[in-house]
Structures are given as structure tokens and as C-alpha cells.
Design a protein around this motif. Structure first.
Motif, PDB file in Angstrom:
ATOM      1  N   GLU A  19      69.578  15.845  14.190  1.00 33.22           N
ATOM      2  CA  GLU A  19      69.365  17.022  15.016  1.00 33.22           C
ATOM      3  C   GLU A  19      70.020  18.238  14.361  1.00 33.22           C
ATOM      4  O   GLU A  19      71.204  18.250  14.072  1.00 33.22           O
ATOM      5  N   GLY A  20      69.247  19.268  14.136  1.00 31.84           N
ATOM      6  CA  GLY A  20      69.780  20.487  13.580  1.00 31.84           C
ATOM      7  C   GLY A  20      70.036  20.432  12.090  1.00 31.84           C
ATOM      8  O   GLY A  20      70.643  21.331  11.521  1.00 31.84           O
ATOM      9  N   VAL A  21      69.583  19.407  11.371  1.00 30.00           N
ATOM     10  CA  VAL A  21      69.872  19.275   9.954  1.00 30.00           C
ATOM     11  C   VAL A  21      68.696  19.730   9.102  1.00 30.00           C
ATOM     12  O   VAL A  21      68.854  20.158   7.983  1.00 30.00           O
ATOM     13  N   GLY A  22      67.473  19.689   9.590  1.00 31.34           N
ATOM     14  CA  GLY A  22      66.333  20.150   8.825  1.00 31.34           C
ATOM     15  C   GLY A  22      65.385  19.021   8.513  1.00 31.34           C
ATOM     16  O   GLY A  22      65.089  18.179   9.350  1.00 31.34           O
ATOM     17  N   ALA A  23      64.878  19.007   7.272  1.00 31.26           N
ATOM     18  CA  ALA A  23      63.877  18.035   6.872  1.00 31.26           C
ATOM     19  C   ALA A  23      64.457  16.636   6.823  1.00 31.26           C
ATOM     20  O   ALA A  23      65.667  16.457   6.689  1.00 31.26           O
ATOM     21  N   PRO A  24      63.626  15.611   6.945  1.00 33.06           N
ATOM     22  CA  PRO A  24      64.121  14.230   6.872  1.00 33.06           C
ATOM     23  C   PRO A  24      64.776  13.948   5.524  1.00 33.06           C
ATOM     24  O   PRO A  24      64.316  14.395   4.478  1.00 33.06           O
ATOM     25  N   VAL A  25      65.854  13.206   5.566  1.00 35.31           N
ATOM     26  CA  VAL A  25      66.594  12.821   4.364  1.00 35.31           C
ATOM     27  C   VAL A  25      66.657  11.312   4.310  1.00 35.31           C
ATOM     28  O   VAL A  25      67.162  10.682   5.240  1.00 35.31           O
ATOM     29  N   ASP A  26      66.137  10.733   3.250  1.00 34.22           N
ATOM     30  CA  ASP A  26      66.025   9.280   3.130  1.00 34.22           C
ATOM     31  C   ASP A  26      67.119   8.768   2.193  1.00 34.22           C
ATOM     32  O   ASP A  26      66.848   8.379   1.056  1.00 34.22           O
ATOM     33  N   VAL A  27      68.352   8.797   2.662  1.00 31.21           N
ATOM     34  CA  VAL A  27      69.474   8.405   1.817  1.00 31.21           C
ATOM     35  C   VAL A  27      70.494   7.619   2.623  1.00 31.21           C
ATOM     36  O   VAL A  27      70.537   7.679   3.854  1.00 31.21           O
ATOM     37  N   THR A  28      71.302   6.893   1.894  1.00 32.02           N
ATOM     38  CA  THR A  28      72.530   6.320   2.425  1.00 32.02           C
ATOM     39  C   THR A  28      73.694   6.923   1.635  1.00 32.02           C
ATOM     40  O   THR A  28      73.685   6.886   0.409  1.00 32.02           O
ATOM     41  N   VAL A  29      74.620   7.505   2.321  1.00 24.42           N
ATOM     42  CA  VAL A  29      75.740   8.174   1.669  1.00 24.42           C
ATOM     43  C   VAL A  29      76.872   7.171   1.477  1.00 24.42           C
ATOM     44  O   VAL A  29      77.255   6.470   2.421  1.00 24.42           O
ATOM     45  N   ARG A  82      70.694   7.754   6.868  1.00 24.90           N
ATOM     46  CA  ARG A  82      70.514   6.548   7.677  1.00 24.90           C
ATOM     47  C   ARG A  82      71.831   5.832   7.893  1.00 24.90           C
ATOM     48  O   ARG A  82      72.074   5.272   8.963  1.00 24.90           O
ATOM     49  N   ALA A  83      72.701   5.846   6.912  1.00 23.62           N
ATOM     50  CA  ALA A  83      73.995   5.184   7.022  1.00 23.62           C
ATOM     51  C   ALA A  83      74.984   5.891   6.111  1.00 23.62           C
ATOM     52  O   ALA A  83      74.605   6.527   5.128  1.00 23.62           O
ATOM     53  N   VAL A  84      76.246   5.794   6.443  1.00 23.39           N
ATOM     54  CA  VAL A  84      77.334   6.333   5.625  1.00 23.39           C
ATOM     55  C   VAL A  84      78.327   5.202   5.388  1.00 23.39           C
ATOM     56  O   VAL A  84      78.849   4.627   6.344  1.00 23.39           O
ATOM     57  N   VAL A  85      78.565   4.889   4.130  1.00 21.77           N
ATOM     58  CA  VAL A  85      79.474   3.807   3.758  1.00 21.77           C
ATOM     59  C   VAL A  85      80.749   4.433   3.203  1.00 21.77           C
ATOM     60  O   VAL A  85      80.702   5.154   2.194  1.00 21.77           O
ATOM     61  N   CYS A  86      81.861   4.178   3.848  1.00 19.49           N
ATOM     62  CA  CYS A  86      83.161   4.681   3.394  1.00 19.49           C
ATOM     63  C   CYS A  86      83.943   3.507   2.801  1.00 19.49           C
ATOM     64  O   CYS A  86      84.192   2.516   3.498  1.00 19.49           O
ATOM     65  N   CYS A  87      84.318   3.604   1.544  1.00 19.49           N
ATOM     66  CA  CYS A  87      85.031   2.521   0.883  1.00 19.49           C
ATOM     67  C   CYS A  87      86.362   3.032   0.326  1.00 19.49           C
ATOM     68  O   CYS A  87      86.473   4.198  -0.065  1.00 19.49           O
ATOM     69  N   ARG A  88      87.342   2.143   0.295  1.00 15.43           N
ATOM     70  CA  ARG A  88      88.669   2.459  -0.219  1.00 15.43           C
ATOM     71  C   ARG A  88      89.252   3.690   0.476  1.00 15.43           C
ATOM     72  O   ARG A  88      89.674   4.653  -0.168  1.00 15.43           O
ATOM     73  N   VAL A  89      89.248   3.642   1.798  1.00 13.35           N
ATOM     74  CA  VAL A  89      89.778   4.752   2.594  1.00 13.35           C
ATOM     75  C   VAL A  89      90.990   4.266   3.380  1.00 13.35           C
ATOM     76  O   VAL A  89      91.148   3.075   3.671  1.00 13.35           O
ATOM     77  N   SER A  90      91.838   5.200   3.727  1.00 11.95           N
ATOM     78  CA  SER A  90      93.043   4.885   4.485  1.00 11.95           C
ATOM     79  C   SER A  90      92.720   4.820   5.976  1.00 11.95           C
ATOM     80  O   SER A  90      91.677   5.325   6.419  1.00 11.95           O
ATOM     81  N   PRO A  91      93.593   4.220   6.788  1.00 10.44           N
ATOM     82  CA  PRO A  91      93.351   4.195   8.236  1.00 10.44           C
ATOM     83  C   PRO A  91      93.213   5.589   8.831  1.00 10.44           C
ATOM     84  O   PRO A  91      92.408   5.806   9.743  1.00 10.44           O
ATOM     85  N   LYS A  92      93.989   6.558   8.313  1.00 10.68           N
ATOM     86  CA  LYS A  92      93.878   7.920   8.827  1.00 10.68           C
ATOM     87  C   LYS A  92      92.515   8.516   8.526  1.00 10.68           C
ATOM     88  O   LYS A  92      91.925   9.206   9.372  1.00 10.68           O
ATOM     89  N   GLN A  93      91.993   8.251   7.332  1.00 11.91           N
ATOM     90  CA  GLN A  93      90.680   8.779   6.980  1.00 11.91           C
ATOM     91  C   GLN A  93      89.569   8.156   7.807  1.00 11.91           C
ATOM     92  O   GLN A  93      88.580   8.817   8.138  1.00 11.91           O
ATOM     93  N   LYS A  94      89.707   6.889   8.159  1.00 15.52           N
ATOM     94  CA  LYS A  94      88.731   6.268   9.060  1.00 15.52           C
ATOM     95  C   LYS A  94      88.688   7.009  10.392  1.00 15.52           C
ATOM     96  O   LYS A  94      87.609   7.302  10.916  1.00 15.52           O
TER      97      LYS A  94
END
Length: 379
Positions: A19-29, A82-94
Motif C-alpha cells: 500500500e502506497g509503495v507504487g508498482a508491484p515488486v517481485d523480490v525477497t529482501v 514478498r518476504a524480508v529475511v534478516c540474518c546475523r542480527v542482534s536481538p535489539k535489531q529484531k
């Protein structure tokens, strides 16, 4: 926004529109802790040494503007993916990632799931936290709103129990307001009918037993109500969309219950009063006493509220039958016993006389038909 170190995109097969981002984006970050440190640098730089002077103020303003732009850009990318994968992050960053999504303009409901102590901050930051009791201890389970023993139990928790909990909680909340307003409005309508004398339509016993004895049993039975079987709720996750839209506790549903309380209170009070005018209704042709009118209106009110709950139920089990018909029988049994044995009450001997009057039963049927039948036909 410039690509930060540690951020990269990989293609997936399902386009997503945020919502409010624009055109469809077909990625996983995919983002790591170093990239998140740059995104949330403003929150992490509180302990850094401060500079002074006009130049420092200008540099600080530019840094804040750039940081806000980076933060907004990263949020838009996350919402569009579609999804965001966060790896090697600290508890605060989560927790910071969860807070970022939760504070987005669309105000989404966030769900955090964790099984270890490093997930506690994330679980507590989310709108709903689920802890998995496993090999990493019980820290996440103790900090969460809900705890499950296996990850595979998450689907029934959300699509079955969560959905049922929302529907049941919404109904009980609306019904609690409805029956309270319903009873109070009949007292309000009685005020002009009694010449604003300050007299009460119902005595203390009736007011106390309204919530404690005469309207609680069907509500408890509704806690077991299911509109669809569990396997259907799991097979068709789209049923959860009504909960996300707030259908069962939206403005229209609230207005419906409040308007229904006004109409039913008016009918429950007005029909017995009009039927008793001109001396009709009393035994042996005598005018109806206030105690008799009070018991008539109160009996009609309990029956109306019991049938309201019965009509809201989707499945009748033996528990529902016991609750509904037992509640209807209880009001007659309790008032009959009180009318015979409790000589200190104003209704002593009155209710037993009412049971022998055809007028009483005719008014009861008339009130139920006028108050409940339209809703039953609409449903």
C-alpha cells in the motif's frame, strides 16, 4: 536510496503490491545486521560523543534528514517485497524491524514468533507474540502472548483458535453493552410514565440478578460456538480476512447492536404498558399493580435476551440447548419460588397470579414476536 552493504535482492515467483509503495515488486529482501545498523543508525548513536557549534548543528540536520530518507526507503522496500529475511542480527535489531513495520502509516498488526532468549525483545515489540517452548528454554514462551509446543501448531493457533477467539470476544463485548443499555433504557422509559416520581421499574432483586443469574448462561454456551468446522478454517484461510477487516467489531456491527437495544427496550416496555391500560390485565378485572407490571416486563426482557443469544449461535449442541432452555425455565422457576416463599419481597404472591392469567402469556408472546421475530427473519 543507495544500496547499503549487506542488502541484496533475489527474485521470487509471486508479485506483491504494498500500500502506497507504487508498482508491484517481485523480490525477497535479504538484509544482515550491518545493513540494519546503517538503517537504524539514529537510534544507535545516542551514546556517541556530541559536537557543538553551528557547523555541528548543520551537519546534524543533514544527517537526520538523510537518515529519515534511508529509513523510509528501507520500509517501502520491505512493504513491497514478498518476504524480508534478516540474518546475523542482534536481538535489539529484531525488535527495531518489528517496531518499524508496526509504526508504518498503514498500522499493520505484527506477529513475532521466537523460540529463544534472543527473540524476547522482538516478541515483546510485536502486536502479538508467540513463543515456542523448545530446546532453547522457556524464555520466549514466558515473554509471549501465546505459547505453543511445536511450530506446526501455529497454523491452528491463527486460523482456528485466533479466529474463533476474535468472533467470540466481539460478540460477548457487543452483547454485554447491548443488554446493559437494554435494561437501562426501560428504566428511562418508565420515568415519564411514572410522572418522573423517581420510582424504579425494577426492584433491587431484579437488578442484581439480571447479570448474575438471568443472562449469563447462554453467553457461556456461546463460548463453545463454531460457525465452521476446524478443518474448513484450516483449508480456507481466506475466512480470516473478515477478522482483519474488523467485520465482527466494526462500526456497522456496533451501531446495529445499539439500535437493536433501543428498539427492543421500547417494545419490551411499551407493549405491556399499553396492554394493561384501562384496567386490562389484572386479576378479577382489577387494574394491574406496579409489581405485576414490573415482573411482566422483566420476564419478557429475560426471554428476549435469551433468544437474542440463541439466534446468534451457529451450531446447537446439547450444551447450547441446556443453556438456552435452562435459562428460560430458570426465570419462571426462580420467580415462582420467590413469589411463594419470600414474604418480605414486594412480588410475594404476584408472579403465581400472573402465571394463571391469559393476558400475561399473550403479552409475552406479543413482545417476543415484535422484538425477536424481525431479527430472526432477517438472519
Amino acid at each position: 536510496a543507495p544500496e547499503a552493504p549487506g542488502m541484496r535482492a533475489c527474485t521470487c515467483s509471486h508479485p506483491v503490491v504494498a500500500e502506497g509503495v507504487g508498482a508491484p515488486v517481485d523480490v525477497t529482501v535479504v538484509v544482515d545486521g550491518e545493513a540494519l545498523r546503517l538503517v537504524f543508525a539514529a537510534a544507535d548513536d545516542d551514546a556517541a560523543p556530541r559536537e557543538h557549534g553551528a557547523a555541528a548543528v548543520q551537519r546534524g540536520s543533514e544527517a537526520v534528514r538523510d537518515q529519515a530518507l534511508l529509513h523510509t526507503s528501507f520500509l517501502n522496500v520491505c512493504l513491497a517485497a514478498r518476504a524480508v529475511v534478516c540474518c546475523r542480527v542482534s536481538p535489539k535489531q529484531k525488535a527495531q524491524v518489528v517496531n518499524m513495520v508496526r509504526d508504518a502509516p498503514a498500522r499493520p498488526v505484527t506477529l513475532a514468533i521466537g523460540d529463544g532468549g534472543n527473540d524476547v525483545a522482538m516478541i515483546q515489540a510485536a502486536s502479538v507474540g508467540v513463543g515456542i517452548a523448545g530446546h532453547e528454554g522457556l524464555q520466549a514462551a514466558r515473554a509471549a502472548d501465546y505459547s505453543v509446543a511445536r511450530f506446526r501448531y501455529l497454523k491452528p493457533l491463527v486460523f482456528v483458535h485466533g479466529r474463533l477467539s476474535y468472533r467470540r470476544s466481539s460478540f460477548i463485548s457487543l452483547y454485554s453493552f447491548h443488554k446493559s443499555i437494554y435494561l437501562c433504557l426501560m428504566q428511562v422509559f418508565f420515568a415519564p410514565a411514572s410522572g418522573f416520581s423517581g420510582a424504579s421499574l425494577f426492584d433491587g432483586v431484579q437488578l442484581v440478578t439480571w447479570n448474575v443469574l438471568f443472562t449469563f448462561l447462554p453467553v457461556f454456551a456461546f463460548a463453545l460456538d463454531r460457525d465452521v468446522p476446524d478443518h474448513c478454517a484450516l483449508r480456507f484461510p481466506a475466512l480470516l480476512a473478515a477478522c482483519r477487516r474488523g467485520v465482527d467489531f466494526g462500526r456497522r456491527r456496533i451501531a446495529h447492536w445499539m439500535l437493536r437495544a433501543v428498539v427492543q427496550a421500547l417494545l419490551t416496555f411499551l407493549l405491556p404498558v399499553l396492554a394493561s391500560r384501562g384496567g386490562a390485565g389484572g386479576p378479577h378485572g382489577r387494574p394491574l399493580s406496579q409489581e405485576a407490571l414490573s415482573l411482566t416486563v422483566y420476564t419478557c426482557a429475560v426471554c428476549v435476551q435469551t433468544l437474542n443469544v440463541a439466534l446468534a449461535m451457529n451450531a446447537f449442541t446439547w450444551v447450547n440447548h441446556v443453556a438456552v432452555w435452562g435459562q428460560l425455565a430458570a426465570v419462571f422457576l426462580v420467580f415462582a419460588v420467590g413469589s411463594l416463599w419470600m414474604r418480605h419481597l414486594d412480588m410475594f404472591g404476584v408472579f403465581v397470579q400472573l402465571l394463571g392469567l391469559a393476558w400475561f402469556w399473550a403479552v409475552l408472546v406479543l413482545v417476543l414476536v415484535a422484538s425477536v421475530a424481525p431479527y430472526a427473519a432477517w438472519k
